[in-house]
Design a protein around this motif. Sequence first.
Motif, mmCIF file in Angstrom:
data_model
loop_
_atom_site.group_PDB
_atom_site.id
_atom_site.type_symbol
_atom_site.label_atom_id
_atom_site.label_comp_id
_atom_site.label_asym_id
_atom_site.label_seq_id
_atom_site.Cartn_x
_atom_site.Cartn_y
_atom_site.Cartn_z
ATOM 1 N N SER A 107 0.851 -1.197 0.000
ATOM 2 C CA SER A 107 0.000 0.000 0.000
ATOM 3 C C SER A 107 0.882 1.241 0.000
ATOM 4 C CB SER A 107 -0.917 0.027 1.225
ATOM 5 O OG SER A 107 -1.497 1.321 1.343
ATOM 6 N N LYS A 108 0.852 1.958 -1.127
ATOM 7 C CA LYS A 108 1.679 3.172 -1.216
ATOM 8 C C LYS A 108 1.159 4.239 -0.267
ATOM 9 C CE LYS A 108 3.614 2.415 -5.751
ATOM 10 N NZ LYS A 108 4.803 1.735 -5.319
ATOM 11 N N ILE A 109 -0.134 4.172 0.052
ATOM 12 C CA ILE A 109 -0.693 5.153 0.996
ATOM 13 C C ILE A 109 -0.217 4.819 2.413
ATOM 14 C CG2 ILE A 109 -2.862 5.991 2.016
ATOM 15 C CD1 ILE A 109 -4.038 5.836 -0.853
ATOM 16 N N VAL A 146 4.020 16.229 -11.688
ATOM 17 C CA VAL A 146 3.533 15.567 -10.480
ATOM 18 C C VAL A 146 3.725 14.057 -10.624
ATOM 19 C CG1 VAL A 146 1.743 17.227 -9.862
ATOM 20 C CG2 VAL A 146 1.187 15.307 -11.377
ATOM 21 N N VAL A 147 3.541 13.375 -9.506
ATOM 22 C CA VAL A 147 3.610 11.917 -9.511
ATOM 23 C C VAL A 147 2.272 11.391 -8.995
ATOM 24 C CG1 VAL A 147 4.897 9.900 -8.751
ATOM 25 C CG2 VAL A 147 6.043 12.104 -8.943
ATOM 26 N N ILE A 148 1.668 10.505 -9.776
ATOM 27 C CA ILE A 148 0.387 9.906 -9.374
ATOM 28 C C ILE A 148 0.638 8.422 -9.120
ATOM 29 C CG2 ILE A 148 -1.981 9.435 -10.123
ATOM 30 C CD1 ILE A 148 -1.614 11.863 -12.047
ATOM 31 N N LYS A 149 0.170 7.945 -7.971
ATOM 32 C CA LYS A 149 0.416 6.539 -7.628
ATOM 33 C C LYS A 149 -0.870 5.849 -7.211
ATOM 34 C CE LYS A 149 5.124 7.344 -6.065
ATOM 35 N NZ LYS A 149 6.178 7.126 -5.077
ATOM 36 N N ALA A 150 -1.113 4.693 -7.817
ATOM 37 C CA ALA A 150 -2.197 3.833 -7.333
ATOM 38 C C ALA A 150 -1.780 3.282 -5.980
ATOM 39 C CB ALA A 150 -2.421 2.692 -8.314
ATOM 40 N N GLY A 158 1.726 1.159 -11.828
ATOM 41 C CA GLY A 158 0.801 1.996 -11.066
ATOM 42 C C GLY A 158 1.324 3.373 -10.726
ATOM 43 N N VAL A 159 2.435 3.799 -11.362
ATOM 44 C CA VAL A 159 3.002 5.116 -11.059
ATOM 45 C C VAL A 159 3.191 5.895 -12.349
ATOM 46 C CG1 VAL A 159 5.018 6.344 -10.131
ATOM 47 C CG2 VAL A 159 4.226 4.245 -9.029
ATOM 48 N N LEU A 160 2.783 7.162 -12.341
ATOM 49 C CA LEU A 160 3.023 8.026 -13.496
ATOM 50 C C LEU A 160 3.685 9.315 -13.027
ATOM 51 C CD1 LEU A 160 2.447 8.566 -16.601
ATOM 52 C CD2 LEU A 160 0.500 9.902 -15.801
ATOM 53 N N GLU A 192 4.696 15.487 -5.071
ATOM 54 C CA GLU A 192 5.639 16.273 -5.871
ATOM 55 C C GLU A 192 6.674 15.365 -6.506
ATOM 56 O OE1 GLU A 192 7.663 19.559 -3.948
ATOM 57 O OE2 GLU A 192 5.755 20.330 -3.191
ATOM 58 N N ALA A 193 7.089 15.722 -7.705
ATOM 59 C CA ALA A 193 8.158 14.969 -8.365
ATOM 60 C C ALA A 193 9.500 15.453 -7.827
ATOM 61 C CB ALA A 193 8.082 15.180 -9.867
ATOM 62 N N LEU A 194 10.339 14.517 -7.474
ATOM 63 C CA LEU A 194 11.669 14.854 -6.971
ATOM 64 C C LEU A 194 12.674 14.734 -8.108
ATOM 65 C CD1 LEU A 194 11.548 12.821 -3.640
ATOM 66 C CD2 LEU A 194 11.304 15.293 -3.903
ATOM 67 N N VAL A 195 13.753 15.494 -7.983
ATOM 68 C CA VAL A 195 14.766 15.488 -9.026
ATOM 69 C C VAL A 195 16.082 14.990 -8.428
ATOM 70 C CG1 VAL A 195 16.048 16.938 -10.650
ATOM 71 C CG2 VAL A 195 13.654 17.455 -10.122
ATOM 72 N N LEU A 278 15.396 5.191 -3.472
ATOM 73 C CA LEU A 278 15.718 6.551 -3.013
ATOM 74 C C LEU A 278 15.960 7.486 -4.186
ATOM 75 C CD1 LEU A 278 18.389 5.639 -0.294
ATOM 76 C CD2 LEU A 278 15.945 6.037 0.065
ATOM 77 N N MET A 279 15.666 8.758 -3.971
ATOM 78 C CA MET A 279 16.124 9.806 -4.883
ATOM 79 C C MET A 279 17.178 10.581 -4.134
ATOM 80 S SD MET A 279 15.465 10.853 -7.975
ATOM 81 C CE MET A 279 13.806 10.997 -8.609
ATOM 82 N N LEU A 280 18.362 10.697 -4.745
ATOM 83 C CA LEU A 280 19.422 11.489 -4.125
ATOM 84 C C LEU A 280 19.233 12.926 -4.571
ATOM 85 C CD1 LEU A 280 22.423 9.026 -4.689
ATOM 86 C CD2 LEU A 280 20.882 9.202 -2.717
ATOM 87 N N VAL A 287 12.937 8.997 0.236
ATOM 88 C CA VAL A 287 12.341 7.710 -0.136
ATOM 89 C C VAL A 287 11.265 7.919 -1.210
ATOM 90 C CG1 VAL A 287 11.013 5.726 0.681
ATOM 91 C CG2 VAL A 287 12.768 6.741 2.161
ATOM 92 N N LEU A 288 11.422 7.226 -2.328
ATOM 93 C CA LEU A 288 10.393 7.215 -3.379
ATOM 94 C C LEU A 288 9.423 6.066 -3.142
ATOM 95 C CD1 LEU A 288 12.583 7.555 -6.600
ATOM 96 C CD2 LEU A 288 11.308 9.358 -5.434
ATOM 97 N N GLU A 289 9.974 4.949 -2.709
ATOM 98 C CA GLU A 289 9.151 3.749 -2.533
ATOM 99 C C GLU A 289 9.907 2.761 -1.662
ATOM 100 O OE1 GLU A 289 8.910 0.902 -5.693
ATOM 101 O OE2 GLU A 289 10.862 1.415 -6.495
ATOM 102 N N PHE A 290 9.129 1.869 -1.066
ATOM 103 C CA PHE A 290 9.710 0.697 -0.411
ATOM 104 C C PHE A 290 9.284 -0.530 -1.199
ATOM 105 C CE2 PHE A 290 9.272 3.236 3.637
ATOM 106 C CZ PHE A 290 10.626 3.289 3.937
#
Length: 426
Positions: A107-109, A146-150, A158-160, A192-195, A278-280, A287-290
């Motif tokens: 669950s990304k939420i 932006v980043v949209i995640k199911a 499930g990520v755009l 938010e999209a990270l760079v 991770l995004m550095l 953290v982007l995701e686990f």
Amino acid sequence: MSAPVLKPLIIGSGGREHALAWKLRKSSSVERVLCVPGSDGIALDAEVVPASLSDIEGIAKLAASLKADYTVVGPELPLVAGLADAFKAHGLRVVGPSQAGARLEGSKIFAKQFLQKYGIPTGPLYGIYNSVGEAYSALCAVDWPVVIKADGPCAGKGVLVTNSPDEATAFIERLMDKREFGEAGTRVLIEEALVGKELSFIVLTDGEHVLPLATSRDHKRALDHDQGPNTGGMGAISFEGMISADLEAEILEKVVRPTLDGMAREGSPYVGFLYCGLMLTSDGPKVLEFNCRMGDPECQAIVARMDFDLAETLEATTEGELDRIVPRWRPGASVCLVLASGGYPGPYEAGNVIQGLEVAGGQEDLVVFHAGTRAAEGGGFVTSGGRVLGVTAAGRDLGAAAARAYAAAAQIRFDGVHYRRDIGMI
Ligand code: AMP
Ligand code: GLY
């Protein structure tokens, strides 16, 4: 040297699981490697036992009958479905988190709220939305991209990340209205999209002790220079000095430790592989995701640099004694280059004859892992998946490892084969 007594069981059937089987088989402590359901390619390195991974109770009973010493789980879905809990109910040892622990990936939420609750660095969240209308309205007040995640598992789809309001609304419609991924699209989050540069920071933990694996980087886009659609991963690299000792210490202190402590506080102590995507950023790692498992194809690149006994390490994990393992990593670099079927990541061809697989035979520092192949009737292999092979090489540096992998890939042929030309070329 210890006597070969261990009988580990691997759950899964892809390139990651072939890499685990290959590494476990090399261990002097291993008598036999088992794999459920495995594949014809994995059968080169393990005894495979077909079964349906969706039948969790059936797998637990099968594992009990196989009398393995412990089980290591490759893919996330069985963990999200409670495989580790079912195994424990049968008195079986397993490397992989409980269903509650696997929520970090399932669950990304849950993961985002957990990150916020425990003050673990992550990108700012716009919100969590339960309906198409709410999500559309939210898009009026965001900064692009932006980043949209199911919320739920969507097999990596499930990520755009997008700059385009039209693309964003179409994606939300597919997730929440058309329900292309079923229940997974009941809720979405927008952030938010990270760079920065991405990093796969994977640790193994017994709940208390933490063993960081060599850091690695996936290449998720289908085409060179990170163009084209997202895939399951078109290649991975790992090299000595990829991150500084200071950055590693910072990730352990600010991300890994609070995650494990937080999960314990939530009543879900975490055992197994914890993959921190991770995004550095210029503001430090976020953290982007686990993921609740090893990465694929990161695992292939990581085992190529592993200079310690994986079988004993996994056994120690199930015994809460990971602190007795001293990991050693081969200096230099490794590259896993994914050879994909024509059409992948869209609909792809299958059943094409693969030639040149013998290229790795007897070569030091070169191995071809099978991801989507099956045995052909008259011998040899044909394609049977989107990602077909992981040509994995080690070398004194990234250039040498990449040159070895590309030279081998050039010898392997099947109709429609495609792969990126820039893996390891940083
Ligand atoms: P996830 O499944 O959450 O890892 O997302 C898949 C991919 O989407 C990641 O590996 C990143 O490439 C990208 N991604 C996810 N979240 C973000 C973010 N906040 N900013 C930029 N890219 C992201
Ligand atoms: N390589 C990305 C993943 O395993 O999720």
